[in-house]
Motif scaffolding. Structure first.
Motif, PDB file in Angstrom:
ATOM      1  N   VAL A 242       0.789  -1.169  -0.102  1.00  0.00           N
ATOM      2  CA  VAL A 242       0.092  -0.134   0.197  1.00  0.00           C
ATOM      3  C   VAL A 242       0.909   1.135  -0.027  1.00  0.00           C
ATOM      4  O   VAL A 242       1.858   1.452   0.942  1.00  0.00           O
ATOM      5  CB  VAL A 242      -0.890   0.006   1.074  1.00  0.00           C
ATOM      6  CG1 VAL A 242      -1.825   1.116   1.056  1.00  0.00           C
ATOM      7  CG2 VAL A 242      -1.898  -1.212   1.175  1.00  0.00           C
ATOM      8  N   VAL A 243       0.723   2.091  -0.991  1.00  0.00           N
ATOM      9  CA  VAL A 243       1.476   3.346  -1.102  1.00  0.00           C
ATOM     10  C   VAL A 243       0.586   4.593  -0.627  1.00  0.00           C
ATOM     11  O   VAL A 243      -0.587   4.555  -1.459  1.00  0.00           O
ATOM     12  CB  VAL A 243       2.141   3.584  -2.411  1.00  0.00           C
ATOM     13  CG1 VAL A 243       2.693   4.773  -2.511  1.00  0.00           C
ATOM     14  CG2 VAL A 243       3.151   2.323  -2.584  1.00  0.00           C
ATOM     15  N   TYR A 244       0.931   5.424   0.001  1.00  0.00           N
ATOM     16  CA  TYR A 244       0.235   6.685   0.584  1.00  0.00           C
ATOM     17  C   TYR A 244       0.679   7.947  -0.118  1.00  0.00           C
ATOM     18  O   TYR A 244       2.042   8.034  -0.310  1.00  0.00           O
ATOM     19  CB  TYR A 244       0.108   6.852   1.995  1.00  0.00           C
ATOM     20  CG  TYR A 244      -0.521   5.762   2.569  1.00  0.00           C
ATOM     21  CD1 TYR A 244      -1.582   5.629   2.919  1.00  0.00           C
ATOM     22  CD2 TYR A 244       0.281   4.668   3.126  1.00  0.00           C
ATOM     23  CE1 TYR A 244      -2.376   4.412   3.492  1.00  0.00           C
ATOM     24  CE2 TYR A 244      -0.212   3.733   3.700  1.00  0.00           C
ATOM     25  CZ  TYR A 244      -1.210   3.381   4.054  1.00  0.00           C
ATOM     26  OH  TYR A 244      -1.927   2.335   4.747  1.00  0.00           O
ATOM     27  N   ARG A 245      -0.195   9.069  -0.851  1.00  0.00           N
ATOM     28  CA  ARG A 245       0.215  10.088  -1.259  1.00  0.00           C
ATOM     29  C   ARG A 245      -0.709  11.268  -0.544  1.00  0.00           C
ATOM     30  O   ARG A 245      -1.748  11.347  -0.625  1.00  0.00           O
ATOM     31  CB  ARG A 245      -0.140  10.178  -2.681  1.00  0.00           C
ATOM     32  CG  ARG A 245      -0.085  11.734  -3.109  1.00  0.00           C
ATOM     33  CD  ARG A 245      -0.525  11.633  -4.630  1.00  0.00           C
ATOM     34  NE  ARG A 245       0.512  11.143  -5.675  1.00  0.00           N
ATOM     35  CZ  ARG A 245       1.040  11.637  -6.676  1.00  0.00           C
ATOM     36  NH1 ARG A 245       0.445  12.836  -7.194  1.00  0.00           N
ATOM     37  NH2 ARG A 245       1.924  11.014  -7.496  1.00  0.00           N
ATOM     38  N   GLY A 246       0.073  12.180   0.225  1.00  0.00           N
ATOM     39  CA  GLY A 246      -0.814  13.166   0.801  1.00  0.00           C
ATOM     40  C   GLY A 246      -0.593  13.006   2.293  1.00  0.00           C
ATOM     41  O   GLY A 246       0.473  12.595   3.036  1.00  0.00           O
ATOM     42  N   ASP A 247      -1.417  13.739   3.075  1.00  0.00           N
ATOM     43  CA  ASP A 247      -1.625  13.686   4.559  1.00  0.00           C
ATOM     44  C   ASP A 247      -2.311  12.618   4.965  1.00  0.00           C
ATOM     45  O   ASP A 247      -3.439  12.789   5.446  1.00  0.00           O
ATOM     46  CB  ASP A 247      -2.294  15.303   4.702  1.00  0.00           C
ATOM     47  CG  ASP A 247      -2.086  15.562   6.357  1.00  0.00           C
ATOM     48  OD1 ASP A 247      -1.334  14.651   7.065  1.00  0.00           O
ATOM     49  OD2 ASP A 247      -2.589  16.593   6.877  1.00  0.00           O
ATOM     50  N   VAL A 248      -1.780  11.677   5.688  1.00  0.00           N
ATOM     51  CA  VAL A 248      -2.560  10.457   5.903  1.00  0.00           C
ATOM     52  C   VAL A 248      -3.026  11.008   7.552  1.00  0.00           C
ATOM     53  O   VAL A 248      -4.164  10.713   7.893  1.00  0.00           O
ATOM     54  CB  VAL A 248      -1.700   9.011   6.095  1.00  0.00           C
ATOM     55  CG1 VAL A 248      -2.217   8.099   6.804  1.00  0.00           C
ATOM     56  CG2 VAL A 248      -1.063   8.936   4.642  1.00  0.00           C
ATOM     57  N   PRO A 249      -2.160  11.270   8.432  1.00  0.00           N
ATOM     58  CA  PRO A 249      -2.636  11.701   9.631  1.00  0.00           C
ATOM     59  C   PRO A 249      -3.957  12.884   9.655  1.00  0.00           C
ATOM     60  O   PRO A 249      -4.771  12.428  10.569  1.00  0.00           O
ATOM     61  CB  PRO A 249      -1.447  12.473  10.321  1.00  0.00           C
ATOM     62  CG  PRO A 249      -0.187  11.887   9.731  1.00  0.00           C
ATOM     63  CD  PRO A 249      -0.719  11.577   8.430  1.00  0.00           C
ATOM     64  N   GLY A 250      -3.725  13.715   8.571  1.00  0.00           N
ATOM     65  CA  GLY A 250      -4.611  14.639   8.492  1.00  0.00           C
ATOM     66  C   GLY A 250      -6.067  14.254   7.636  1.00  0.00           C
ATOM     67  O   GLY A 250      -6.804  14.825   7.503  1.00  0.00           O
TER      68      GLY A 250
ATOM     69  N   ILE B 168      -4.489  10.089  -0.718  1.00  0.00           N
ATOM     70  CA  ILE B 168      -4.740   8.884  -1.915  1.00  0.00           C
ATOM     71  C   ILE B 168      -4.085   7.636  -1.373  1.00  0.00           C
ATOM     72  O   ILE B 168      -2.790   7.789  -1.132  1.00  0.00           O
ATOM     73  CB  ILE B 168      -4.536   9.253  -3.272  1.00  0.00           C
ATOM     74  CG1 ILE B 168      -4.969  10.617  -3.529  1.00  0.00           C
ATOM     75  CG2 ILE B 168      -5.226   8.197  -4.263  1.00  0.00           C
ATOM     76  CD1 ILE B 168      -4.656  11.051  -5.031  1.00  0.00           C
ATOM     77  N   ALA B 169      -4.545   6.453  -1.127  1.00  0.00           N
ATOM     78  CA  ALA B 169      -4.059   5.269  -0.861  1.00  0.00           C
ATOM     79  C   ALA B 169      -4.207   4.559  -2.141  1.00  0.00           C
ATOM     80  O   ALA B 169      -5.124   4.472  -2.894  1.00  0.00           O
ATOM     81  CB  ALA B 169      -4.573   4.470   0.115  1.00  0.00           C
TER      82      ALA B 169
ATOM     83  N   VAL C 171      -9.247  10.015  -0.156  1.00  0.00           N
ATOM     84  CA  VAL C 171      -9.902  10.586   1.211  1.00  0.00           C
ATOM     85  C   VAL C 171      -9.904  11.982   1.187  1.00  0.00           C
ATOM     86  O   VAL C 171      -8.794  12.477   1.386  1.00  0.00           O
ATOM     87  CB  VAL C 171      -9.102   9.575   2.419  1.00  0.00           C
ATOM     88  CG1 VAL C 171      -9.760  10.175   3.731  1.00  0.00           C
ATOM     89  CG2 VAL C 171      -9.058   8.202   2.370  1.00  0.00           C
ATOM     90  N   ASN C 172     -11.070  12.487   1.443  1.00  0.00           N
ATOM     91  CA  ASN C 172     -11.297  13.965   1.585  1.00  0.00           C
ATOM     92  C   ASN C 172     -10.239  14.693   0.445  1.00  0.00           C
ATOM     93  O   ASN C 172      -9.727  15.895   0.479  1.00  0.00           O
ATOM     94  CB  ASN C 172     -10.938  14.429   2.828  1.00  0.00           C
ATOM     95  CG  ASN C 172     -11.791  14.060   4.007  1.00  0.00           C
ATOM     96  OD1 ASN C 172     -12.985  13.877   3.434  1.00  0.00           O
ATOM     97  ND2 ASN C 172     -11.142  13.833   5.335  1.00  0.00           N
TER      98      ASN C 172
ATOM     99  N   ASP D 160       4.758  10.747  -4.309  1.00  0.00           N
ATOM    100  CA  ASP D 160       5.054  12.112  -4.466  1.00  0.00           C
ATOM    101  C   ASP D 160       3.939  12.897  -4.951  1.00  0.00           C
ATOM    102  O   ASP D 160       3.674  12.689  -6.087  1.00  0.00           O
ATOM    103  CB  ASP D 160       6.099  12.236  -5.310  1.00  0.00           C
ATOM    104  CG  ASP D 160       7.006  13.729  -5.369  1.00  0.00           C
ATOM    105  OD1 ASP D 160       6.210  14.690  -4.845  1.00  0.00           O
ATOM    106  OD2 ASP D 160       8.027  14.014  -6.182  1.00  0.00           O
ATOM    107  N   PRO D 161       3.172  13.817  -4.199  1.00  0.00           N
ATOM    108  CA  PRO D 161       2.078  14.702  -4.680  1.00  0.00           C
ATOM    109  C   PRO D 161       2.685  15.723  -6.015  1.00  0.00           C
ATOM    110  O   PRO D 161       1.582  16.368  -6.705  1.00  0.00           O
ATOM    111  CB  PRO D 161       1.835  15.495  -3.533  1.00  0.00           C
ATOM    112  CG  PRO D 161       2.360  14.834  -2.445  1.00  0.00           C
ATOM    113  CD  PRO D 161       3.492  14.102  -2.896  1.00  0.00           C
TER     114      PRO D 161
END
Length: 408
Positions: free
Chosen positions: A346-354, A358-359, A373-374, A399-400
């Motif tokens: 699973v790779v995340y782009r953006g602010d996961v804690p906030g 995008i996952a 997500v949002n 990378d956003p």
């Protein structure tokens, strides 16, 4: 030449959109749309979202205005169902015992909630959510607030109704046998995020537990878990999945296995019978296998695809599974398939804690699913990545600053 008759069994979103498409495509014959509910065709997402939250009126869920069916010469038989199909005679028998000959038949019979067969399951106050009437009854039970609500199942319906129950001011406990919510839909990584979201809003999650029974004297008063705990309850919501309504097809001798088996054109084993929506287990050319999709978008797109195929068009129904959900202040859209075993990273782009990110779920370096997500207006790019079936560089994906369009 006698007038052709197309019969649509099931007046949900898939059936209604099929009828609409037949007229849009110029079909001038008889269109008979048969639905067992008294309500005219409606969409189901509002039942666990806007309508249940009392933010949207009942009429907003309807697919068409009340006079649309008469204006477009579509015979809507509400409160009726197709009781039997005689393939040899090309005839259906309605629940009114009326025989109707058909040239083409579409089965859009949907699905029904799985029931809990445990002690006390017939007590009052135990709700299942599938119909407009179910949603109206549940809203009435939740709207006073101050109730003790227990939700059995932490899938999409379970979580959305839990969020609605909290919005109405109730105490909420969710009981789920998997280790995290939505485990079957997206695995442990993102399921954990939804667990945190609900806990932050005061929901008690009892994971790794099932429902063993209910207590009460006529009215439910407690839920007994598989661990032996008794959880007080004034209202119970059961959301443990659905079963495809394939009995009609099976009785007619069509090929059935976890739904009605259809090809990429939504044609069954009988060339004059088609299936669409929750009940269809369709071959998906991109995924290279069969898949039965229970989401709104599948009905929205599958009904028109089946209608065009019934008219002899060359149809390939290859829409990616798509789903959206709104819970508290979290909105999301998901495309593709991300069940455990379908991915290895699973790779995340953006602010996961906030919770603005995008996952991406990857298998062998290729994106197989994505959830925003949002973050909005990226579904097209996410689906293009999935459709490309190209390996992607995980660092660039995260990378956003790298446009998603450049990775597809």
């Amino acid at each position: 030449m006698p007038e052709e008759t197309f019969v649509i069994a099931g007046a949900g979103l898939a059936g209604a959109k099929a009828a609409e498409t037949l007229r849009e495509e110029g079909f001038a014959g008889r269109v008979l749309l048969v639905g067992e509910e008294i309500e005219r065709p409606y969409e189901r997402p509002p039942l666990s979202k806007g309508f249940l939250l009392d933010k949207e009126p009942r009429d907003k869920a309807h697919v068409h205005e009340a006079d649309w069916y008469d204006k477009h010469d579509v015979e809507l038989r509400a409160g009726t169902s197709v009781a039997a199909v005689d393939r040899g005679a090309h005839q259906v028998r309605l629940s009114t015992d009326e025989p109707v000959a058909y040239d083409k038949l579409l089965l859009a019979t949907g699905a029904s909630p799985r029931r809990l067969d445990v002690p006390g399951s017939k007590l009052q106050g135990i709700h299942y959510l599938r119909t407009m009437a179910d949603s109206a009854a549940l809203k009435q039970a939740l709207a006073p607030g101050g109730r003790r609500v227990v939700v059995a199942g932490a899938g999409w319906i379970g979580l959305e109704t839990a969020a609605a129950a909290r919005a109405h001011g109730n105490e909420v406990t969710v009981i789920e046998p998997e280790p995290v919510p939505l485990h079957a839909a997206m695995g442990p990584e993102l399921g954990g995020m939804f667990a945190d979201l609900h806990r932050e809003h005061g929901v008690v999650l009892r994971m790794d537990e099932g429902v063993a029974g209910f207590w009460g004297a006529g009215q439910v008063s407690a839920v007994v878990t598989s661990g032996g705990a008794e959880v007080p309850a004034d209202v119970v919501i059961v959301g443990i999945g659905v079963r495809p309504n394939s009995g009609l097809a099976e009785a007619a001798g069509l090929e059935v296995s976890d739904g009605i088996l259809v090809d990429q054109s939504l044609r069954t084993s009988d060339p004059d019978i088609y299936a669409a929506g929750d009940v269809a287990n369709a071959y998906h050319p991109l995924l290279g296998r069969r898949i039965r999709v229970e989401h709104w978008a599948n009905a929205l797109n599958g009904g028109p695809a089946a209608a065009r195929a019934m008219l002899g068009r060359d149809v390939v129904h290859d829409q990616l599974p798509y789903f959206f959900s709104d819970q508290y202040d979290l909105g999301m859209e998901m495309s593709g398939v991300a069940a455990p075993g379908e991915y290895d990273e699973v790779v995340y782009r953006g602010d996961v804690p906030g919770r603005e990110f995008i996952a991406f779920w990857l298998s062998g370096g290729r994106v197989v699913a994505g959830m925003n997500v949002n973050v909005w207006d990226v579904t097209g790019d996410v689906q293009a990545l999935i459709r490309s079936e190209r390996p992607v560089d995980a660092a660039r994906l995260a990378d956003p600053g790298v446009p998603l369009a450049d990775l597809a």
